[in-house]
Design a protein around this motif. Structure first.
Motif, PDB file in Angstrom:
ATOM      1  N   ALA A   3      54.290  28.631  39.257  1.00 46.11           N
ATOM      2  CA  ALA A   3      53.358  28.054  40.229  1.00 46.11           C
ATOM      3  C   ALA A   3      53.701  26.598  40.517  1.00 46.11           C
ATOM      4  O   ALA A   3      53.651  26.143  41.667  1.00 46.11           O
ATOM      5  CB  ALA A   3      51.926  28.167  39.711  1.00 46.11           C
ATOM      6  N   LEU A   4      54.095  25.868  39.486  1.00 47.02           N
ATOM      7  CA  LEU A   4      54.475  24.467  39.670  1.00 47.02           C
ATOM      8  C   LEU A   4      55.751  24.349  40.494  1.00 47.02           C
ATOM      9  O   LEU A   4      55.886  23.449  41.330  1.00 47.02           O
ATOM     10  CB  LEU A   4      54.639  23.784  38.306  1.00 47.02           C
ATOM     11  N   GLU A   5      56.695  25.273  40.284  1.00 43.72           N
ATOM     12  CA  GLU A   5      57.917  25.299  41.103  1.00 43.72           C
ATOM     13  C   GLU A   5      57.558  25.513  42.575  1.00 43.72           C
ATOM     14  O   GLU A   5      58.124  24.866  43.461  1.00 43.72           O
ATOM     15  CB  GLU A   5      58.863  26.407  40.623  1.00 43.72           C
ATOM     16  N   CYS A  59      54.677  24.757  44.007  1.00 40.12           N
ATOM     17  CA  CYS A  59      54.044  23.512  44.475  1.00 40.12           C
ATOM     18  C   CYS A  59      55.091  22.453  44.781  1.00 40.12           C
ATOM     19  O   CYS A  59      54.967  21.714  45.771  1.00 40.12           O
ATOM     20  CB  CYS A  59      53.068  22.987  43.416  1.00 40.12           C
ATOM     21  N   LYS A  60      56.115  22.385  43.934  1.00 37.33           N
ATOM     22  CA  LYS A  60      57.182  21.407  44.160  1.00 37.33           C
ATOM     23  C   LYS A  60      57.852  21.660  45.508  1.00 37.33           C
ATOM     24  O   LYS A  60      58.098  20.726  46.276  1.00 37.33           O
ATOM     25  CB  LYS A  60      58.222  21.494  43.035  1.00 37.33           C
ATOM     26  N   CYS A  61      58.109  22.915  45.812  1.00 42.23           N
ATOM     27  CA  CYS A  61      58.728  23.259  47.104  1.00 42.23           C
ATOM     28  C   CYS A  61      57.813  22.880  48.275  1.00 42.23           C
ATOM     29  O   CYS A  61      58.266  22.326  49.279  1.00 42.23           O
ATOM     30  CB  CYS A  61      59.061  24.743  47.159  1.00 42.23           C
ATOM     31  N   HIS A  62      56.511  23.176  48.128  1.00 42.16           N
ATOM     32  CA  HIS A  62      55.555  22.822  49.191  1.00 42.16           C
ATOM     33  C   HIS A  62      55.474  21.305  49.366  1.00 42.16           C
ATOM     34  O   HIS A  62      55.419  20.803  50.496  1.00 42.16           O
ATOM     35  CB  HIS A  62      54.171  23.394  48.892  1.00 42.16           C
ATOM     36  N   LEU A  63      55.483  20.571  48.250  1.00 42.32           N
ATOM     37  CA  LEU A  63      55.444  19.106  48.326  1.00 42.32           C
ATOM     38  C   LEU A  63      56.708  18.559  48.991  1.00 42.32           C
ATOM     39  O   LEU A  63      56.642  17.634  49.811  1.00 42.32           O
ATOM     40  CB  LEU A  63      55.272  18.495  46.934  1.00 42.32           C
ATOM     41  N   SER A  86      56.392  19.226  52.658  1.00 36.56           N
ATOM     42  CA  SER A  86      55.399  18.320  53.236  1.00 36.56           C
ATOM     43  C   SER A  86      55.953  16.913  53.356  1.00 36.56           C
ATOM     44  O   SER A  86      55.742  16.230  54.372  1.00 36.56           O
ATOM     45  CB  SER A  86      54.133  18.296  52.371  1.00 36.56           C
ATOM     46  N   GLY A 132      53.451  12.905  43.890  1.00 39.51           N
ATOM     47  CA  GLY A 132      53.165  14.268  43.418  1.00 39.51           C
ATOM     48  C   GLY A 132      54.427  15.075  43.193  1.00 39.51           C
ATOM     49  O   GLY A 132      54.547  15.808  42.213  1.00 39.51           O
ATOM     50  N   ALA A 169      55.679  16.573  39.640  1.00 37.77           N
ATOM     51  CA  ALA A 169      55.970  17.999  39.495  1.00 37.77           C
ATOM     52  C   ALA A 169      57.366  18.205  38.921  1.00 37.77           C
ATOM     53  O   ALA A 169      57.569  19.009  38.011  1.00 37.77           O
ATOM     54  CB  ALA A 169      55.829  18.715  40.839  1.00 37.77           C
TER      55      ALA A 169
END
Length: 146
Positions: free
Chosen positions: A99-101, A103-107, A110, A130, A134
């Protein structure tokens, strides 16, 4: 404090020998049952248990704790139960890491979009921070530097 007997320990095994050839099958069965309740360290008897299951469990525990001092085991006071939960914790860690991976991609995406479309926006610093956090958490979870 007296130390315990050297490991490994083993549950007794009845070895049929020629001298037992005159025994009845019942006597041999009884000898096997008695022997499976004994605990040995090498050829030295250590204990006699109520049941073969108790003997097997004691032997497994003592051998599993080889190298750990009695003081350390007493200090743990039952916390070895957490060993059973290790696979559950590892699975949770793996799910959280995945899940953190994500989020890292989404960040990262973004951050790219904000840099391209609104380069002066105040979110740029927050997203970058962020993303760095991550990455650091992922590296730490995978055994890298913190």
């Amino acid at each position: 404090m007296i130390g315990h007997v050297k490991t490994p320990w083993a549950v007794g095994v009845f070895e049929y020998r020629r001298k037992y050839s005159r025994w009845s099958p019942e006597q041999v069965a009884e000898a096997r049952a008695l022997e499976s309740r004994k605990i040995f360290s090498g050829s030295q008897p250590v204990a006699f248990c109520e049941s073969p299951g108790d003997a097997a469990r004691i032997v497994a525990c003592v051998n599993a704790c080889a190298g750990i001092s009695t003081d350390a085991l007493e200090y743990m006071n039952g916390s070895l139960r957490s060993v059973d939960q290790m696979s559950v914790v590892e699975a949770q860690r793996d799910e959280l890491l995945a899940a953190l991976e994500a989020c890292k991609c989404h960040l990262a995406n973004s951050l790219h979009l904000v840099r391209v479309h609104v380069p002066e926006h105040h979110w740029l610093t927050q997203i970058a921070t962020g993303l760095d956090e991550a990455k650091a958490a992922i590296a730490k979870a995978q055994g890298g530097a913190s």
